[in-house]
Design a protein around this motif. Structure first.
Motif, PDB file in Angstrom:
ATOM      1  N   GLY A  93       6.087  -2.730   1.458  1.00  0.00           N
ATOM      2  CA  GLY A  93       7.392  -2.155   1.159  1.00  0.00           C
ATOM      3  C   GLY A  93       8.534  -3.042   1.613  1.00  0.00           C
ATOM      4  O   GLY A  93       9.537  -3.192   0.909  1.00  0.00           O
ATOM      5  N   THR A  94       8.388  -3.649   2.796  1.00  0.00           N
ATOM      6  CA  THR A  94       9.430  -4.540   3.311  1.00  0.00           C
ATOM      7  C   THR A  94       9.622  -5.740   2.395  1.00  0.00           C
ATOM      8  O   THR A  94      10.756  -6.126   2.072  1.00  0.00           O
ATOM      9  CB  THR A  94       9.066  -5.007   4.730  1.00  0.00           C
ATOM     10  N   LEU A  95       8.516  -6.350   1.976  1.00  0.00           N
ATOM     11  CA  LEU A  95       8.605  -7.521   1.092  1.00  0.00           C
ATOM     12  C   LEU A  95       9.271  -7.158  -0.227  1.00  0.00           C
ATOM     13  O   LEU A  95      10.137  -7.894  -0.724  1.00  0.00           O
ATOM     14  CB  LEU A  95       7.205  -8.086   0.844  1.00  0.00           C
ATOM     15  N   SER A  96       8.870  -6.016  -0.792  1.00  0.00           N
ATOM     16  CA  SER A  96       9.443  -5.598  -2.072  1.00  0.00           C
ATOM     17  C   SER A  96      10.929  -5.272  -1.927  1.00  0.00           C
ATOM     18  O   SER A  96      11.753  -5.702  -2.744  1.00  0.00           O
ATOM     19  CB  SER A  96       8.690  -4.373  -2.599  1.00  0.00           C
ATOM     20  N   PHE A  97      11.280  -4.546  -0.859  1.00  0.00           N
ATOM     21  CA  PHE A  97      12.680  -4.167  -0.646  1.00  0.00           C
ATOM     22  C   PHE A  97      13.549  -5.403  -0.408  1.00  0.00           C
ATOM     23  O   PHE A  97      14.653  -5.521  -0.959  1.00  0.00           O
ATOM     24  CB  PHE A  97      12.786  -3.221   0.538  1.00  0.00           C
TER      25      PHE A  97
ATOM     26  N   LEU B  50       6.841   2.620  -1.165  1.00  0.00           N
ATOM     27  CA  LEU B  50       5.768   2.125  -0.302  1.00  0.00           C
ATOM     28  C   LEU B  50       6.015   2.516   1.152  1.00  0.00           C
ATOM     29  O   LEU B  50       5.083   2.868   1.883  1.00  0.00           O
ATOM     30  CB  LEU B  50       5.630   0.613  -0.441  1.00  0.00           C
ATOM     31  N   PHE B  51       7.292   2.456   1.577  1.00  0.00           N
ATOM     32  CA  PHE B  51       7.632   2.889   2.929  1.00  0.00           C
ATOM     33  C   PHE B  51       7.311   4.363   3.123  1.00  0.00           C
ATOM     34  O   PHE B  51       6.711   4.763   4.136  1.00  0.00           O
ATOM     35  CB  PHE B  51       9.119   2.647   3.199  1.00  0.00           C
TER      36      PHE B  51
ATOM     37  N   PHE C  27       1.265  -0.536   4.104  1.00  0.00           N
ATOM     38  CA  PHE C  27       2.310  -0.075   3.195  1.00  0.00           C
ATOM     39  C   PHE C  27       3.697  -0.527   3.663  1.00  0.00           C
ATOM     40  O   PHE C  27       4.559  -0.837   2.841  1.00  0.00           O
ATOM     41  CB  PHE C  27       2.266   1.455   3.085  1.00  0.00           C
ATOM     42  N   GLY C  28       3.901  -0.570   4.981  1.00  0.00           N
ATOM     43  CA  GLY C  28       5.189  -1.013   5.496  1.00  0.00           C
ATOM     44  C   GLY C  28       5.448  -2.482   5.186  1.00  0.00           C
ATOM     45  O   GLY C  28       6.565  -2.859   4.806  1.00  0.00           O
ATOM     46  N   ALA C  29       4.434  -3.319   5.337  1.00  0.00           N
ATOM     47  CA  ALA C  29       4.598  -4.745   5.042  1.00  0.00           C
ATOM     48  C   ALA C  29       4.891  -4.959   3.555  1.00  0.00           C
ATOM     49  O   ALA C  29       5.798  -5.723   3.188  1.00  0.00           O
ATOM     50  CB  ALA C  29       3.351  -5.513   5.461  1.00  0.00           C
TER      51      ALA C  29
ATOM     52  N   GLY D 200     -11.426  -0.057   6.450  1.00  0.00           N
ATOM     53  CA  GLY D 200     -11.855  -0.720   7.677  1.00  0.00           C
ATOM     54  C   GLY D 200     -10.731  -1.448   8.385  1.00  0.00           C
ATOM     55  O   GLY D 200     -10.677  -1.482   9.606  1.00  0.00           O
ATOM     56  N   LYS D 201      -9.816  -2.025   7.605  1.00  0.00           N
ATOM     57  CA  LYS D 201      -8.743  -2.817   8.208  1.00  0.00           C
ATOM     58  C   LYS D 201      -7.504  -1.998   8.561  1.00  0.00           C
ATOM     59  O   LYS D 201      -6.847  -2.247   9.565  1.00  0.00           O
ATOM     60  CB  LYS D 201      -8.356  -3.943   7.247  1.00  0.00           C
ATOM     61  N   PHE D 202      -7.201  -1.003   7.724  1.00  0.00           N
ATOM     62  CA  PHE D 202      -5.943  -0.272   7.911  1.00  0.00           C
ATOM     63  C   PHE D 202      -6.127   1.234   8.075  1.00  0.00           C
ATOM     64  O   PHE D 202      -5.148   1.983   8.052  1.00  0.00           O
ATOM     65  CB  PHE D 202      -5.006  -0.512   6.712  1.00  0.00           C
ATOM     66  N   GLY D 203      -7.368   1.691   8.228  1.00  0.00           N
ATOM     67  CA  GLY D 203      -7.615   3.125   8.283  1.00  0.00           C
ATOM     68  C   GLY D 203      -6.861   3.834   9.389  1.00  0.00           C
ATOM     69  O   GLY D 203      -6.407   4.967   9.223  1.00  0.00           O
ATOM     70  N   LYS D 204      -6.706   3.186  10.554  1.00  0.00           N
ATOM     71  CA  LYS D 204      -6.013   3.820  11.688  1.00  0.00           C
ATOM     72  C   LYS D 204      -4.563   3.365  11.817  1.00  0.00           C
ATOM     73  O   LYS D 204      -3.853   3.809  12.711  1.00  0.00           O
ATOM     74  CB  LYS D 204      -6.776   3.530  12.986  1.00  0.00           C
TER      75      LYS D 204
END
Length: 316
Positions: A240-244, A290-291, A236-238, A226-230
């Motif tokens: 991935g950015t935090l992890s990287f 994740l990216f 995943f970018g957020a 519902g929140k990220f379907g579109k």
């Protein structure tokens, strides 16, 4: 047509004559035009034969039979596709829901303009092994969905405007979270009504303890879709950015520490002897993955047939 009553069922042959007679009596007393759609979810006890008999006696009773047991969500979704009434009522077939609640549910949908009214069985006849997990799931669903005015999301007795059921898809075991599906589809006027919970008269419950695990997983799924379907890259970018960045910062710290010791002719340990090195390595790899997951998800979302399908309420 005023009302469509959708009743999913599985091995409930004993209760069907009493239930349909009760619903028909309520409809006649209130002069409602109606239909009863009985969705047989692969019963093995003669439920379908009983539905055929009831249809012969009352053409307002319609039946849909699955070849095998698919689950309550599938039965509800198929029933929703078949309804013709302006207001749709769902109820269970075990006589624990009272058809006497229908007139008030109908009135609130029509007169108070609710999109959905969910029943709340404030006084229940279920064992504590069922009521405590149910309360925990309802609390978690209220917190995650933002629908804080509902006490019981999973009550089988609900009322909907026809446009609601025609614009949501119930699958998996999402029947527990229909109010959440409706909210994500843009139907935000959701209310609650205290309803009677009757002790089971025939048969036994068809749901085991596994429904609680499945219910939790479905809650996570519906929240994410519902929140990220579109826009899956936003999630995943957020992440991935935090992890990287975390891995990069640790790497810079390790290099800086080594250069400092070299500059001051001090003894230093190899980077591979430092546990932080492996934490940084895992964080950078995980961030990159994740990216890539985000990019692939975006490609899938953009190639979907309903990527630009949005809920339009009306046009002029």
């Amino acid at each position: 047509m005023d009302i469509s009553v959708v009743v999913p069922l599985y091995n409930e042959v004993e209760s069907l004559p009493e239930l349909t007679a009760w619903i028909s009596r309520v409809m006649a007393e209130n002069n409602f035009s109606y239909e009863i759609i009985l969705v047989d979810d692969g019963s093995k006890d003669g439920s379908w034969e009983m539905i055929c008999e009831l249809n012969q006696a009352n053409p307002a009773i319609r039946g849909i039979k699955f070849r095998r047991n698919y689950g309550k969500s599938a039965a509800l979704n198929t029933g929703f596709e078949a309804v013709k009434g302006n207001v749709v009522i769902t109820m269970d077939a075990d006589l624990q829901d009272s058809p006497d609640e229908i007139p008030e549910l109908y009135r609130r949908i029509v007169e108070e303009k609710f999109d959905l009214i969910s029943g709340w069985k404030a006084k229940r006849y279920d064992p504590i092994s069922k009521t405590i997990p149910t309360k925990l799931f309802n609390a978690a669903t209220r917190s995650m969905s933002g629908i804080d005015n509902l006490h019981d999301f999973n009550c089988g007795l609900k009322a909907y405007r026809k446009t609601v059921v025609k614009n949501i898809e119930v699958y998996g075991e999402m029947h527990r979270y229909i109010p959440v599906l409706a909210k994500w589809a843009g139907f935000t006027k959701i209310g609650e009504q205290v309803v009677e919970h009757r002790a089971r008269k025939y048969g036994t419950t068809k749901f085991g303890m596994s429904r609680f695990v499945n219910g939790f997983l479905d809650l996570l799924s519906i929240f994410f879709v519902g929140k990220f379907g579109k826009r899956p890259m936003h999630f995943f970018g957020a992440m991935g950015t935090l992890s990287f960045l975390a891995g990069l910062i640790i790497t810079v710290w390790i290099i800086s520490e080594k250069l400092y010791h070299i500059a001051h002719n001090e003894k230093y340990r190899d980077a591979t002897d430092n546990p932080l090195f492996y934490i940084a390595l895992v964080a950078i790899i995980l961030g990159s993955q994740l990216f890539l997951t985000g990019f692939v998800s975006e490609l899938v979302a953009r190639s979907s047939n309903d990527r630009n399908k949005y809920q339009v309420e009306e046009t002029v």
